[in-house]
Design an enzyme around this catalytic site. Structure first.
Site, PDB file in Angstrom:
ATOM      1  N   ARG A   1       0.828  -1.213   0.000  1.00  0.00           N
ATOM      2  CA  ARG A   1       0.000   0.000   0.000  1.00  0.00           C
ATOM      3  C   ARG A   1       0.865   1.268   0.000  1.00  0.00           C
ATOM      4  O   ARG A   1       1.870   1.361   0.704  1.00  0.00           O
ATOM      5  CB  ARG A   1      -0.915   0.018   1.234  1.00  0.00           C
TER       6      ARG A   1
ATOM      7  N   ARG B   1      -2.280  -5.769  14.092  1.00  0.00           N
ATOM      8  CA  ARG B   1      -3.554  -5.123  13.747  1.00  0.00           C
ATOM      9  C   ARG B   1      -4.611  -6.157  13.374  1.00  0.00           C
ATOM     10  O   ARG B   1      -5.786  -5.997  13.689  1.00  0.00           O
ATOM     11  CB  ARG B   1      -3.345  -4.118  12.606  1.00  0.00           C
TER      12      ARG B   1
HETATM   13  P1  ADP Z   1      -8.465  -0.336   4.309  1.00  0.00           P
HETATM   14  O1  ADP Z   1      -8.984   1.068   4.185  1.00  0.00           O
HETATM   15  O2  ADP Z   1      -9.556  -1.345   4.538  1.00  0.00           O
HETATM   16  O3  ADP Z   1      -7.338  -0.468   5.292  1.00  0.00           O
HETATM   17  P2  ADP Z   1      -7.318   0.137   1.660  1.00  0.00           P
HETATM   18  O4  ADP Z   1      -8.467   0.637   0.853  1.00  0.00           O
HETATM   19  O5  ADP Z   1      -6.305   1.135   2.112  1.00  0.00           O
HETATM   20  O6  ADP Z   1      -7.844  -0.759   2.904  1.00  0.00           O
HETATM   21  O7  ADP Z   1      -6.620  -1.010   0.794  1.00  0.00           O
HETATM   22  C1  ADP Z   1      -5.430  -1.668   1.250  1.00  0.00           C
HETATM   23  C2  ADP Z   1      -4.485  -1.909   0.063  1.00  0.00           C
HETATM   24  O8  ADP Z   1      -5.052  -2.871  -0.820  1.00  0.00           O
HETATM   25  C3  ADP Z   1      -4.248  -0.642  -0.784  1.00  0.00           C
HETATM   26  O9  ADP Z   1      -2.912  -0.658  -1.222  1.00  0.00           O
HETATM   27  C4  ADP Z   1      -5.229  -0.797  -1.945  1.00  0.00           C
HETATM   28  O10 ADP Z   1      -4.734  -0.163  -3.129  1.00  0.00           O
HETATM   29  C5  ADP Z   1      -5.283  -2.316  -2.132  1.00  0.00           C
HETATM   30  N1  ADP Z   1      -6.611  -2.785  -2.542  1.00  0.00           N
HETATM   31  C6  ADP Z   1      -7.825  -2.307  -2.158  1.00  0.00           C
HETATM   32  N2  ADP Z   1      -8.829  -3.013  -2.732  1.00  0.00           N
HETATM   33  C7  ADP Z   1      -8.222  -3.981  -3.480  1.00  0.00           C
HETATM   34  C8  ADP Z   1      -8.720  -5.051  -4.313  1.00  0.00           C
HETATM   35  N3  ADP Z   1     -10.041  -5.274  -4.470  1.00  0.00           N
HETATM   36  N4  ADP Z   1      -7.809  -5.845  -4.915  1.00  0.00           N
HETATM   37  C9  ADP Z   1      -6.476  -5.639  -4.742  1.00  0.00           C
HETATM   38  N5  ADP Z   1      -5.943  -4.667  -3.990  1.00  0.00           N
HETATM   39  C10 ADP Z   1      -6.804  -3.836  -3.358  1.00  0.00           C
HETATM   40  P1  AMP Z   2      -6.772   2.640   9.735  1.00  0.00           P
HETATM   41  O1  AMP Z   2      -6.216   3.746   8.901  1.00  0.00           O
HETATM   42  O2  AMP Z   2      -8.265   2.563   9.677  1.00  0.00           O
HETATM   43  O3  AMP Z   2      -6.093   1.304   9.444  1.00  0.00           O
HETATM   44  O4  AMP Z   2      -6.421   3.016  11.244  1.00  0.00           O
HETATM   45  C1  AMP Z   2      -5.077   3.199  11.654  1.00  0.00           C
HETATM   46  C2  AMP Z   2      -4.986   3.139  13.179  1.00  0.00           C
HETATM   47  O5  AMP Z   2      -5.767   4.201  13.766  1.00  0.00           O
HETATM   48  C3  AMP Z   2      -5.515   1.858  13.833  1.00  0.00           C
HETATM   49  O6  AMP Z   2      -4.563   0.813  13.813  1.00  0.00           O
HETATM   50  C4  AMP Z   2      -5.822   2.368  15.252  1.00  0.00           C
HETATM   51  O7  AMP Z   2      -4.641   2.508  16.017  1.00  0.00           O
HETATM   52  C5  AMP Z   2      -6.373   3.758  14.986  1.00  0.00           C
HETATM   53  N1  AMP Z   2      -7.840   3.744  14.802  1.00  0.00           N
HETATM   54  C6  AMP Z   2      -8.526   3.961  13.643  1.00  0.00           C
HETATM   55  N2  AMP Z   2      -9.854   3.872  13.847  1.00  0.00           N
HETATM   56  C7  AMP Z   2     -10.022   3.592  15.171  1.00  0.00           C
HETATM   57  C8  AMP Z   2     -11.153   3.375  16.021  1.00  0.00           C
HETATM   58  N3  AMP Z   2     -12.412   3.420  15.538  1.00  0.00           N
HETATM   59  N4  AMP Z   2     -10.938   3.114  17.326  1.00  0.00           N
HETATM   60  C9  AMP Z   2      -9.689   3.059  17.818  1.00  0.00           C
HETATM   61  N5  AMP Z   2      -8.584   3.249  17.092  1.00  0.00           N
HETATM   62  C10 AMP Z   2      -8.736   3.507  15.777  1.00  0.00           C
END
Ligand code: ADP
Ligand code: AMP
Length: 223
Positions: A130, A173
């Protein structure tokens, strides 16, 4: 048209941000990305940011008392009055209950919980590749690359790798997700609000499925 209030559920790396961005660029819904709000607080070194940083770096959840009011303030805000998409909130049952109580107080309902499902093995590949822009746009070096390597499509700034997208923190995580967030699946399923999506499909395919469900929810709400 009536309001539409949605949450995005799923493990870290499932594609919540990717789908949330698409959904809210196509529809006038307030998009509240909890992780981005917290990362901005860390960058600004605000009181909240200083308190949250250690938990985030360790892959743990920031305590409920720091997160709940922060997000509910956005839900109650004018910008969310026509509907919202919450990404990364709720992440604990206590947060889910607080959201319900706030919506009840406002005389509003949650219309759906969109669960994007991806197995743990795939998550590690997703998060290791990512890359994100300063403004939070999401890419993947292999699965969803930017037009120019290492640069944001919209403003051309350098893409970065998040500090918490390292193998050890990713595994932490994921275990936090299974222990603390996954119970919300049953919480919404019991109330008939849960919609499941196969997050292993391609970005466009997942987006189509999500868009179809969201338009059905709109129709149901308009009847
Ligand atoms: P989240 O918000 O749930 O943590 P992200 O939207 O940031 O997830 O996606 C995590 C990674 O996976 C990013 O690098 C994104 O570009 C990639 N990604 C998201 N959806 C897909 C998919 N359907 N297939 C492959 N890669 C994906
Ligand atoms: P995310 O970008 O959604 O993967 O969140 C990154 C980090 O932010 C997580 O690993 C947590 O440490 C914190 N975080 C995000 N959303 C929450 C939530 N609803 N409650 C507690 N911690 C959060």
């Amino acid at each position: 048209m009536t309001e539409l209030n949605l949450i995005l559920l799923g493990p870290p790396g499932a594609g919540k941000g990717t789908q949330g961005e698409r959904l809210t660029s196509a529809q006038p819904l307030e998009y509240v990305v909890t992780g981005e709000i917290l990362r901005a607080a860390v960058r600004e070194r605000s009181e909240l940011g200083l308190k949250a940083k250690g938990f985030m770096d360790a892959g743990e959840l920031v305590p409920d008392e720091l997160v709940i009011d922060l997000i509910l303030e956005r839900v109650r805000g004018e910008a969310a009055s026509d509907g919202f998409v919450l990404d990364g909130f709720p992440r604990t049952i206590a947060q889910g209950e607080a959201l319900d109580a706030a919506l009840a107080q406002l005389g509003r309902d949650l219309n759906g919980a969109l669960l994007i499902e991806v197995p743990d093995e795939e998550i590690v590949r997703r998060l290791s590749g990512r890359r994100v822009s300063q403004s939070g746009r999401v890419y993947h070096v292999e699965f969803d690359p930017p037009k120019v390597e290492g640069k944001d499509d919209v403003d051309g700034t350098d893409l970065i790798q998040r500090d918490d997208d390292k193998p050890d923190t990713i595994r932490k995580r994921l275990s936090v997700y299974h222990a603390q967030t996954a119970p919300l699946i049953g919480y919404y399923e019991e109330r008939g609000l849960l919609h499941r999506f196969d997050g292993t499909l391609g970005v466009d395919e997942v987006a189509d499925h999500v868009a179809k469900t969201v338009s059905t929810l709109r129709l149901e709400d308009d009847v």
